[in-house]
Design an enzyme around this catalytic site. Structure first.
Site, PDB file in Angstrom:
ATOM      1  CD  GLU A   1     -31.019  17.581 -68.472  1.00  0.00           C
ATOM      2  OE1 GLU A   1     -32.038  17.562 -67.932  1.00  0.00           O
ATOM      3  OE2 GLU A   1     -30.594  19.613 -68.606  1.00  0.00           O
TER       4      GLU A   1
ATOM      5  CB  ILE B   1     -38.809  15.823 -97.263  1.00  0.00           C
ATOM      6  CG1 ILE B   1     -40.044  15.186 -97.204  1.00  0.00           C
ATOM      7  CG2 ILE B   1     -39.439  17.710 -98.021  1.00  0.00           C
ATOM      8  CD1 ILE B   1     -40.390  16.106 -96.212  1.00  0.00           C
TER       9      ILE B   1
HETATM   10  C1  FAD Z   1     -23.665  15.749 -76.216  1.00  0.00           C
HETATM   11  C2  FAD Z   1     -23.957  15.838 -74.220  1.00  0.00           C
HETATM   12  C3  FAD Z   1     -23.845  16.568 -73.604  1.00  0.00           C
HETATM   13  C4  FAD Z   1     -24.179  16.271 -71.725  1.00  0.00           C
HETATM   14  N1  FAD Z   1     -24.399  16.655 -71.235  1.00  0.00           N
HETATM   15  C5  FAD Z   1     -24.252  16.145 -69.520  1.00  0.00           C
HETATM   16  C6  FAD Z   1     -23.939  17.716 -68.995  1.00  0.00           C
HETATM   17  O1  FAD Z   1     -23.676  18.757 -69.110  1.00  0.00           O
HETATM   18  N2  FAD Z   1     -24.276  16.680 -67.143  1.00  0.00           N
HETATM   19  C7  FAD Z   1     -23.161  15.832 -67.158  1.00  0.00           C
HETATM   20  O2  FAD Z   1     -23.514  15.164 -66.296  1.00  0.00           O
HETATM   21  N3  FAD Z   1     -23.428  14.852 -68.110  1.00  0.00           N
HETATM   22  C8  FAD Z   1     -24.008  14.945 -69.676  1.00  0.00           C
HETATM   23  N4  FAD Z   1     -23.703  14.208 -70.523  1.00  0.00           N
HETATM   24  C9  FAD Z   1     -24.124  13.201 -69.948  1.00  0.00           C
HETATM   25  C10 FAD Z   1     -25.222  12.317 -70.619  1.00  0.00           C
HETATM   26  O3  FAD Z   1     -26.071  12.636 -69.194  1.00  0.00           O
HETATM   27  C11 FAD Z   1     -25.281  11.134 -70.293  1.00  0.00           C
HETATM   28  O4  FAD Z   1     -24.715  10.698 -71.256  1.00  0.00           O
HETATM   29  C12 FAD Z   1     -26.472  10.264 -70.038  1.00  0.00           C
HETATM   30  O5  FAD Z   1     -27.225  10.083 -68.596  1.00  0.00           O
HETATM   31  C13 FAD Z   1     -26.022   8.904 -70.619  1.00  0.00           C
HETATM   32  O6  FAD Z   1     -24.950   7.944 -69.755  1.00  0.00           O
HETATM   33  P1  FAD Z   1     -23.912   7.091 -70.485  1.00  0.00           P
HETATM   34  O7  FAD Z   1     -23.146   7.759 -71.823  1.00  0.00           O
HETATM   35  O8  FAD Z   1     -22.698   7.513 -69.391  1.00  0.00           O
HETATM   36  O9  FAD Z   1     -24.775   5.826 -70.980  1.00  0.00           O
HETATM   37  P2  FAD Z   1     -25.224   4.819 -70.122  1.00  0.00           P
HETATM   38  O10 FAD Z   1     -25.170   4.689 -68.871  1.00  0.00           O
HETATM   39  O11 FAD Z   1     -24.055   3.203 -70.284  1.00  0.00           O
HETATM   40  O12 FAD Z   1     -26.199   4.080 -70.917  1.00  0.00           O
HETATM   41  C14 FAD Z   1     -25.806   3.268 -72.477  1.00  0.00           C
HETATM   42  C15 FAD Z   1     -27.032   3.017 -72.670  1.00  0.00           C
HETATM   43  O13 FAD Z   1     -27.767   1.682 -72.105  1.00  0.00           O
HETATM   44  C16 FAD Z   1     -28.819   2.038 -71.086  1.00  0.00           C
HETATM   45  N5  FAD Z   1     -29.800   1.426 -70.207  1.00  0.00           N
HETATM   46  C17 FAD Z   1     -28.154   2.079 -69.525  1.00  0.00           C
HETATM   47  N6  FAD Z   1     -29.442   1.268 -68.148  1.00  0.00           N
HETATM   48  C18 FAD Z   1     -30.746   0.698 -67.817  1.00  0.00           C
HETATM   49  C19 FAD Z   1     -31.117  -0.066 -67.842  1.00  0.00           C
HETATM   50  N7  FAD Z   1     -30.934   0.391 -65.910  1.00  0.00           N
HETATM   51  N8  FAD Z   1     -32.447   0.256 -68.330  1.00  0.00           N
HETATM   52  C20 FAD Z   1     -32.487  -0.387 -69.472  1.00  0.00           C
HETATM   53  N9  FAD Z   1     -31.185   0.342 -70.207  1.00  0.00           N
HETATM   54  C21 FAD Z   1     -30.362   1.689 -69.713  1.00  0.00           C
HETATM   55  C22 FAD Z   1     -29.423   3.401 -71.513  1.00  0.00           C
HETATM   56  O14 FAD Z   1     -30.432   3.866 -71.949  1.00  0.00           O
HETATM   57  C23 FAD Z   1     -28.612   3.283 -73.131  1.00  0.00           C
HETATM   58  O15 FAD Z   1     -28.825   2.958 -74.125  1.00  0.00           O
HETATM   59  C24 FAD Z   1     -24.054  14.701 -72.351  1.00  0.00           C
HETATM   60  C25 FAD Z   1     -24.008  13.735 -73.148  1.00  0.00           C
HETATM   61  C26 FAD Z   1     -24.147  14.447 -74.057  1.00  0.00           C
HETATM   62  C27 FAD Z   1     -23.927  13.231 -75.543  1.00  0.00           C
END
Ligand code: FAD
Length: 362
Positions: free
Chosen positions: A344, A318
């Site tokens: 989360e 927009i």
């Molecule tokens: C800005 C920000 C703040 C954050 N703050 C915190 C915090 O304060 N404390 C903390 O502990 N963490 C924190 N995190 C981490 C966040 O919780 C994780 O990034 C999130 O849980 C996803 O984990 P990952 O990035 O390792 O992705 P991965 O687990 O590697 O996943 C990658 C992709 O694969 C998919 N995937 C994984 N497993 C499966 C499955 N079994 N079936 C289907 N799809 C799957 C996921 O959905 C995603 O699309 C933060 C992240 C960000 C970006």
């Protein structure tokens, strides 16, 4: 939020500065301890009020609502549910009053969604534990006064071998590492925490040995509703900016708001926001009425976070080229929205939770 915070949002975001003074103002209003009863220094009213607070904060500055969500639900709720009286006395009171902020350290470079796969170790050594490992993406890292750290006390037991610890930044062997270079939410710190033989007194173990994963998952369950609230608030902010711009910008001799294409985008935005708000309040109400929130928080988080990305996309559309300019609010909102369906518990994990619950029924 409009009077005290909005004027500083752009400067804070550009400089990736943590809005400490603005968080202090909100903590003076009781926003840092909304899920904790008064006997522990909180201002507990109910979950509906908590999500309304997060919604309003996120409407103006989403990064601040991330800070508040983590300290309120990811840190104080587990401390309230699993902490000893001595731990509550020492940490919960200060957290709930906003004197200190909390941080939650579960994610590691090699384990995010698969929380049971963390590698951090905690080995008991007399009356202390020694923690080793690296945590990433720690919200409030570097500004928090206490960190809940998850580490394996019994690696052979997998998820059942994880324990939780209350770690102060002054403990020997605790170090704040690099700050993540992010797409959005620049004023919410996301840092690496390095634990190098970090010495944690035994009395700082939260819950029993092996209870860590249960503590982490219950904290994330409660946190989901907070992310849904952030998503609704952010989207409301995007809608308000879009309505304002559509009325003021002219093209082909008319205001943008006179084009049906723009009207339909605004109508869809508002309808989806209200649908997400309905899911959010339903989940909050179930939490408050003693009923089982069950998968409602997951449904609210899944729908609201994906809806926020659709709404932010349309808000930029927009605004045309101005939506792509750092001069507008919607450019920041578009970047801030992206993480809502990741942290989360990703959307895929929410769908797993919802489907698992659906399929287990007769
Ligand atoms: C800005 C920000 C703040 C954050 N703050 C915190 C915090 O304060 N404390 C903390 O502990 N963490 C924190 N995190 C981490 C966040 O919780 C994780 O990034 C999130 O849980 C996803 O984990 P990952 O990035 O390792 O992705 P991965 O687990 O590697 O996943 C990658 C992709 O694969 C998919 N995937 C994984 N497993 C499966 C499955 N079994 N079936 C289907 N799809 C799957 C996921 O959905 C995603 O699309 C933060 C992240 C960000 C970006």
């Amino acid at each position: 939020m409009d009077a005290e915070v909005r004027p500083v949002v752009r400067e804070m975001e550009r400089q990736a500065r943590f809005p400490a003074a603005q968080i202090k103002k909100l903590s003076d209003l009781g926003c840092c301890g909304m899920l904790v009863p008064e006997e522990w220094g909180g201002s507990r009213i109910d979950t509906i009020c908590y999500v309304l607070m997060l919604e309003e904060v996120a409407r103006v500055f989403t990064a601040m609502s991330t800070t508040l969500g983590v300290t309120n639900s990811a840190v104080q709720v587990p401390l309230l549910c699993f902490g000893t009286d001595a731990q509550k006395q020492k940490y919960l009171r200060r957290l709930a009053s906003g004197e200190i902020l909390g941080a939650f350290c579960l994610t590691e470079p090699g384990a995010g969604s698969d929380a049971a796969g963390i590698q951090a170790r905690a080995i008991q050594d007399g009356s202390v534990y020694r923690l080793n490992g690296t945590k990433t993406w720690v919200t409030n890292g570097g500004v928090a006064g206490v960190y809940i750290v998850f580490a394996k006390t019994d690696p052979r037991a997998g998820g059942k071998g994880i324990s939780a610890f209350l770690v102060e930044p002054g403990f020997p062997g605790f170090r704040v590492g690099r700050h993540e270079e992010k797409m959005g939410q620049m004023s919410s710190p996301s840092v690496e925490i390095l634990l190098n033989d970090c010495v944690v007194p035994e009395e700082n173990r939260l819950g029993q040995e092996g209870q860590g994963l249960k503590i982490a998952l219950s904290a994330l369950d409660g946190g989901r509703i907070g992310i849904a609230a952030q998503a609704v608030g952010l989207s409301q902010g995007a809608l308000e900016e879009s309505v304002k711009y559509a009325k003021q910008r002219r093209a082909f001799g008319k205001s943008l708001s006179e084009f049906q294409a723009i009207q339909w985008m605004l109508a869809d935005m508002q309808t989806e926001i209200e649908a997400a708000r309905g899911l959010l309040y339903q989940a909050a109400w179930l939490g408050d009425s003693g009923g089982h929130m069950g998968t409602w928080a997951s449904k609210a988080k899944l729908y609201a976070s994906e809806m926020a990305n659709r709404v932010a996309y349309r808000a930029v559309q927009i605004h045309g080229s101005m939506g792509y300019s750092r001069e507008t609010e919607v450019e920041r909102i578009y970047r801030d929205a992206r993480v809502l369906s990741i942290y989360e518990g990703t959307s895929e994990i929410q769908r797993m939770i919802i489907a698992r619950d659906l399929l287990k029924r007769d």
